[in-house]
Design an enzyme around this catalytic site. Structure first.
Site, PDB file in Angstrom:
ATOM      1  NE  ARG A  90      -1.471  -1.419   3.715  1.00  0.00           N
ATOM      2  CZ  ARG A  90      -1.603  -1.166   5.010  1.00  0.00           C
ATOM      3  NH1 ARG A  90      -2.730  -0.665   5.480  1.00  0.00           N
ATOM      4  NH2 ARG A  90      -0.626  -1.417   5.844  1.00  0.00           N
TER       5      ARG A  90
ATOM      6  CD  GLN B 136       7.695  29.152  11.921  1.00  0.00           C
ATOM      7  OE1 GLN B 136       7.589  30.026  12.765  1.00  0.00           O
ATOM      8  NE2 GLN B 136       8.274  29.363  10.755  1.00  0.00           N
ATOM      9  CG  ASP B 137       5.852  21.359  11.663  1.00  0.00           C
ATOM     10  OD1 ASP B 137       6.982  21.147  12.126  1.00  0.00           O
ATOM     11  OD2 ASP B 137       4.866  20.670  11.947  1.00  0.00           O
TER      12      ASP B 137
ATOM     13  NE  ARG C  12      14.065  26.989  -1.533  1.00  0.00           N
ATOM     14  CZ  ARG C  12      13.088  27.829  -1.890  1.00  0.00           C
ATOM     15  NH1 ARG C  12      12.922  28.960  -1.222  1.00  0.00           N
ATOM     16  NH2 ARG C  12      12.303  27.541  -2.898  1.00  0.00           N
TER      17      ARG C  12
ATOM     18  CG  HIS D 268      18.906  31.602   5.227  1.00  0.00           C
ATOM     19  ND1 HIS D 268      17.944  30.957   4.500  1.00  0.00           N
ATOM     20  CD2 HIS D 268      19.454  32.509   4.390  1.00  0.00           C
ATOM     21  CE1 HIS D 268      17.902  31.452   3.279  1.00  0.00           C
ATOM     22  NE2 HIS D 268      18.817  32.392   3.178  1.00  0.00           N
TER      23      HIS D 268
ATOM     24  CE  LYS E 119      16.883  27.231  10.364  1.00  0.00           C
ATOM     25  NZ  LYS E 119      17.480  27.820   9.156  1.00  0.00           N
TER      26      LYS E 119
ATOM     27  CG  HIS F 119      20.173  24.846   7.330  1.00  0.00           C
ATOM     28  ND1 HIS F 119      19.045  25.128   6.585  1.00  0.00           N
ATOM     29  CD2 HIS F 119      20.462  23.549   7.129  1.00  0.00           C
ATOM     30  CE1 HIS F 119      18.662  24.014   5.971  1.00  0.00           C
ATOM     31  NE2 HIS F 119      19.502  23.054   6.286  1.00  0.00           N
TER      32      HIS F 119
ATOM     33  CE1 TYR G 139      12.973  25.789   8.154  1.00  0.00           C
ATOM     34  CE2 TYR G 139      12.410  24.958   5.976  1.00  0.00           C
ATOM     35  CZ  TYR G 139      12.674  26.018   6.816  1.00  0.00           C
ATOM     36  OH  TYR G 139      12.644  27.304   6.337  1.00  0.00           O
TER      37      TYR G 139
ATOM     38  CG  ASP H 272      16.329  36.019   8.208  1.00  0.00           C
ATOM     39  OD1 ASP H 272      16.980  34.988   8.432  1.00  0.00           O
ATOM     40  OD2 ASP H 272      15.840  36.294   7.098  1.00  0.00           O
TER      41      ASP H 272
ATOM     42  CE  LYS I 252      17.590  35.867   4.111  1.00  0.00           C
ATOM     43  NZ  LYS I 252      16.637  35.097   4.890  1.00  0.00           N
ATOM     44  CG  ASP I 253      19.708  33.267   0.048  1.00  0.00           C
ATOM     45  OD1 ASP I 253      19.556  33.827   1.149  1.00  0.00           O
ATOM     46  OD2 ASP I 253      19.160  32.181  -0.232  1.00  0.00           O
TER      47      ASP I 253
END
Length: 184
Positions: free
Chosen positions: A23, A46-47, A59, A62, A72, A119, A132, A143, A169-170
Site C-alpha cells: 500500500r 513551527q513547521d 537557499r 541562514h 532545525k 544552514h 522542517y 534573520d 536576499k541570498d
C-alpha cells in the site's frame, strides 16, 4: 530511530524507522518521547514546507540570532538536496567548518541543525520538497546569513554549470569574516 554523529558532534543525522508494504509506507518522523530517550531535547514550535522547482535552487546560508535562534530538524518529502550546516560559534573549535549531508525522500534521513549554525541547501532534483521544524518562530528582525560561496567556508556545492538559482536576499549576504551577530 537511528541517531548518527557527524564530523561536528552538535549536528546529528536522525533516520526514523519506515514500515512499508504493497500500500505504501508509514513512518513516525518525530516522537518527543523517543527523542528524549535518545538524549535529544528540543521544543519545536513551527513547521515549514519549501518547494523548489529547479535543480540548483540554493537557499541559505541562514540563521537567526537570539532571542529567536532556531534549532532545525530537516527532511525531504520529495526529491533530493545537499544540506549544509556551518559552525558560526566563535568560541567553537570547529568555527567556520561545515558539514554536508545528502537528504532525500529515498534515504529518509533528517538533519538536526542546532542554533549556532548557518544552514542552507541546494536541490539535486527537480520538484524537491523540504519540510522542517524549528524551535523558534521566524523573526525578520533576527534573520541573518552568510554568503553561500564564501571561499573561507569552502562548501563544494554540486551546482549546474549555469550556477545556482538564488533569492535577492541570498545574493547579498556577507562572508563569514564580515558577518556581525554571530554566536559566541
Amino acid at each position: 530511530m537511528l541517531v548518527e554523529d557527524t564530523a561536528i558532534p552538535a549536528i546529528k543525522i536522525v533516520t526514523p524507522k519506515k514500515f512499508g508494504d504493497e500500500r505504501g509506507f508509514f513512518s513516525e518522523v518525530y516522537n518527543r518521547s523517543a527523542w528524549e530517550s535518545a538524549g535529544l531535547r528540543f521544543d519545536f514550535v513551527q513547521d515549514n514546507h519549501a518547494f523548489s522547482a529547479a535543480v540548483g535552487t540554493l537557499r541559505g546560508l541562514h540563521f537567526q540570532i537570539p532571542p529567536f535562534a532556531q534549532d532545525k530538524l530537516l527532511r525531504v518529502g520529495r526529491g533530493r538536496i545537499l544540506d549544509v550546516a556551518v559552525d558560526i560559534r566563535r568560541s567553537s573549535p570547529t568555527f567556520g567548518k561545515h558539514v554536508t549531508v545528502e537528504l532525500s525522500a529515498e534515504n529518509w534521513r533528517q538533519l538536526l541543525v542546532p542554533a549556532g549554525f548557518a544552514h542552507g541547501y541546494a536541490t539535486l532534483e527537480r520538484d524537491t520538497e523540504v519540510l522542517y521544524k524549528t524551535t523558534a518562530v521566524y523573526s525578520p528582525a533576527n534573520d541573518r546569513g552568510i554568503a553561500w560561496d564564501d571561499p573561507d567556508v569552502g562548501v563544494a556545492w554540486p551546482l549546474p554549470a549555469t550556477g545556482p538559482l538564488l533569492s535577492e536576499k541570498d545574493r547579498g549576504l556577507p562572508r563569514l569574516s564580515e558577518a556581525r551577530d554571530l554566536f559566541e
